[in-house]
Design an enzyme around this catalytic site. Structure first.
Site, short mmCIF file in Angstrom:
data_model
loop_
_atom_site.label_atom_id
_atom_site.label_comp_id
_atom_site.label_asym_id
_atom_site.label_seq_id
_atom_site.Cartn_x
_atom_site.Cartn_y
_atom_site.Cartn_z
N TYR A 158 30.82 30.33 36.09
CA TYR A 158 31.16 31.74 35.95
C TYR A 158 29.94 32.55 35.49
CZ TYR A 158 33.19 36.06 34.26
OH TYR A 158 33.46 37.40 34.06
N LYS A 162 27.93 35.55 37.50
CA LYS A 162 27.76 36.92 37.00
C LYS A 162 26.28 37.30 36.92
CE LYS A 162 31.74 37.90 37.31
NZ LYS A 162 32.33 39.09 37.93
N1 LIG Z 1 38.33 40.63 31.16
C1 LIG Z 1 37.12 40.32 30.70
O1 LIG Z 1 36.95 39.94 29.51
C2 LIG Z 1 35.91 40.45 31.61
C3 LIG Z 1 34.65 40.49 31.02
C4 LIG Z 1 33.54 40.61 31.83
C5 LIG Z 1 33.67 40.73 33.20
N2 LIG Z 1 34.91 40.69 33.75
C6 LIG Z 1 35.01 40.80 35.22
O2 LIG Z 1 35.90 41.84 35.55
C7 LIG Z 1 36.39 41.62 36.87
C8 LIG Z 1 37.89 41.90 36.88
O3 LIG Z 1 38.56 40.95 36.07
P1 LIG Z 1 39.70 41.35 35.05
O4 LIG Z 1 39.18 41.16 33.69
O5 LIG Z 1 40.30 42.65 35.40
O6 LIG Z 1 40.72 40.12 35.29
P2 LIG Z 1 42.15 40.08 35.99
O7 LIG Z 1 43.09 40.98 35.29
O8 LIG Z 1 42.49 38.62 36.08
O9 LIG Z 1 41.88 40.66 37.45
C9 LIG Z 1 41.18 39.94 38.44
C10 LIG Z 1 41.37 40.59 39.78
O10 LIG Z 1 40.64 39.84 40.77
C11 LIG Z 1 41.50 39.56 41.85
N3 LIG Z 1 41.19 38.30 42.51
C12 LIG Z 1 41.04 37.08 41.95
N4 LIG Z 1 40.87 36.14 42.91
C13 LIG Z 1 40.91 36.80 44.10
C14 LIG Z 1 40.82 36.40 45.47
N5 LIG Z 1 40.69 35.10 45.81
N6 LIG Z 1 40.92 37.34 46.43
C15 LIG Z 1 41.11 38.64 46.10
N7 LIG Z 1 41.20 39.09 44.84
C16 LIG Z 1 41.11 38.18 43.85
C17 LIG Z 1 42.91 39.48 41.23
O11 LIG Z 1 43.88 39.81 42.22
P3 LIG Z 1 44.93 38.77 42.86
O12 LIG Z 1 45.17 37.68 41.86
O13 LIG Z 1 46.14 39.61 43.13
O14 LIG Z 1 44.26 38.31 44.11
C18 LIG Z 1 42.84 40.60 40.20
O15 LIG Z 1 43.16 41.83 40.77
C19 LIG Z 1 36.03 40.18 37.23
O16 LIG Z 1 34.95 40.19 38.15
C20 LIG Z 1 35.59 39.58 35.91
O17 LIG Z 1 34.64 38.57 36.08
C21 LIG Z 1 36.04 40.56 33.00
#
Ligand SMILES: NC(=O)c1ccc[n+]([C@@H]2O[C@H](COP(=O)([O-])OP(=O)(O)OC[C@H]3O[C@@H](n4cnc5c(N)ncnc54)[C@H](OP(=O)(O)O)[C@@H]3O)[C@@H](O)[C@H]2O)c1
Length: 269
Positions: A158, A162
């Site tokens: 991961y 990133k």
């Molecule tokens: N939350 C944190 O602490 C954090 C921190 C730093 C960076 N981020 C980044 O923020 C971004 C969004 O994550 P989030 O925190 O909002 O988590 P989340 O609530 O789990 O959302 C993840 C999103 O990605 C989509 N996704 C996952 N696998 C997919 C696939 N195979 N095809 C299409 N869509 C897919 C999911 O949609 P479906 O499951 O419906 O496909 C969901 O809409 C990510 O890139 C993550 O690395 C998050």
């Protein structure tokens, strides 16, 4: 005259991973700015619900597309959904993490992580970046992470994925500036979404999604990257001076506490 956000990055935005968390919040804030939206993810019923709410509230058009970004054919699905509209903003947000022992992970899942977090943003950026460059106008946001700055044991792939997004965004910001296209890496720390549940780890000191997304939209066109939250910015500043191996050892210790049940060495359920 200063162009509005919509004039600069509209009339349509494509947001991947809009079915929850940061992506859904991007959809909400972009709808408030008056952009029409293409929302992509696997959970189509969630996208449909959000699309209906945003259309009614903001008087915009929203198209929801079911696309699995880990599959080779995803681009065709997104191109079909974006036919005949001008995408002025691409938000490469979809992503997931895998916490635990690298060697215990299923290889298919590790490879899917690379496909969703790296390959899909690469392909979408090439496709829509070319069209934006022809029009000499547009914006691309990569939702990277503060993990991009720190090799992270027990979340190794991961963090590496990133770092890929951060480097790609920073390089392309320079390249595409002359084409009139703004590029930004948004680097959140722990944020309150479904991410940690999916990854199989605890979330501590999580920020709400609102300010994270607002920071990304505010800094697009002004910076190449933005780290959200003062404690995350302090960490990144510290990492510029800390020996890399020392930082990685500390990250490994913290991750062990977040990922494993005390003493049994197995990942959390
Ligand atoms: N939350 C944190 O602490 C954090 C921190 C730093 C960076 N981020 C980044 O923020 C971004 C969004 O994550 P989030 O925190 O909002 O988590 P989340 O609530 O789990 O959302 C993840 C999103 O990605 C989509 N996704 C996952 N696998 C997919 C696939 N195979 N095809 C299409 N869509 C897919 C999911 O949609 P479906 O499951 O419906 O496909 C969901 O809409 C990510 O890139 C993550 O690395 C998050």
């Amino acid at each position: 005259m200063i162009a509005t956000f919509k004039e600069r990055y509209g009339p349509w935005a494509l947001v991947t991973g809009a079915s929850s968390g940061i992506g859904a919040e991007f959809a909400v804030q972009l709808a408030e700015a008056g952009l029409n939206l293409i929302l992509a993810a696997r959970r189509k019923p969630r996208l449909d619900r959000l699309a209906q709410q945003l259309e009614e509230k903001n008087k915009i058009q929203v198209r929801a597309v079911r696309a699995d970004l880990s599959r080779p054919g995803f681009l065709a699905e997104i191109l079909a959904a974006s036919r005949s509209v001008e995408v002025g903003l691409l938000v490469n947000n979809a992503g997931f993490g895998l916490a635990g022992n690298f060697l215990d992970h299923d290889m298919e899942k590790e490879a899917a992580l690379l496909d969703v977090n790296c390959r899909a943003p690469l392909i979408l950026t090439h496709e829509f970046g070319r069209k934006m460059a022809q029009r000499k106008r547009g914006g691309i946001i990569f939702v990277s992470s503060v993990s991009a700055y720190l090799a992270t044991p027990f979340e190794a792939t991961y963090a590496a994925s990133k770092a890929y997004e951060l480097f790609l965004a920073e390089s392309l910001r320079y390249e595409l500036k002359r084409e009139g296209v703004d590029v930004l890496a948004l680097c959140p720390g722990v944020t309150s979404t479904e991410f940690h549940e999916v990854a199989g780890m605890k979330a501590v000191a999580a920020m709400p999604v609102g300010p994270v997304v607002a920071a990304g939209l505010k800094k697009l066109g002004k910076k190449s990257s933005v780290v959200t939250g003062w404690h995350n910015r302090a960490l990144v500043a510290f990492l510029k001076f800390a020996p890399r191996w020392t930082a990685t050892v500390q990250a490994g210790r913290v991750m062990e506490g977040l990922v494993f049940k005390r003493g049994d060495g197995r990942p959390m359920e």
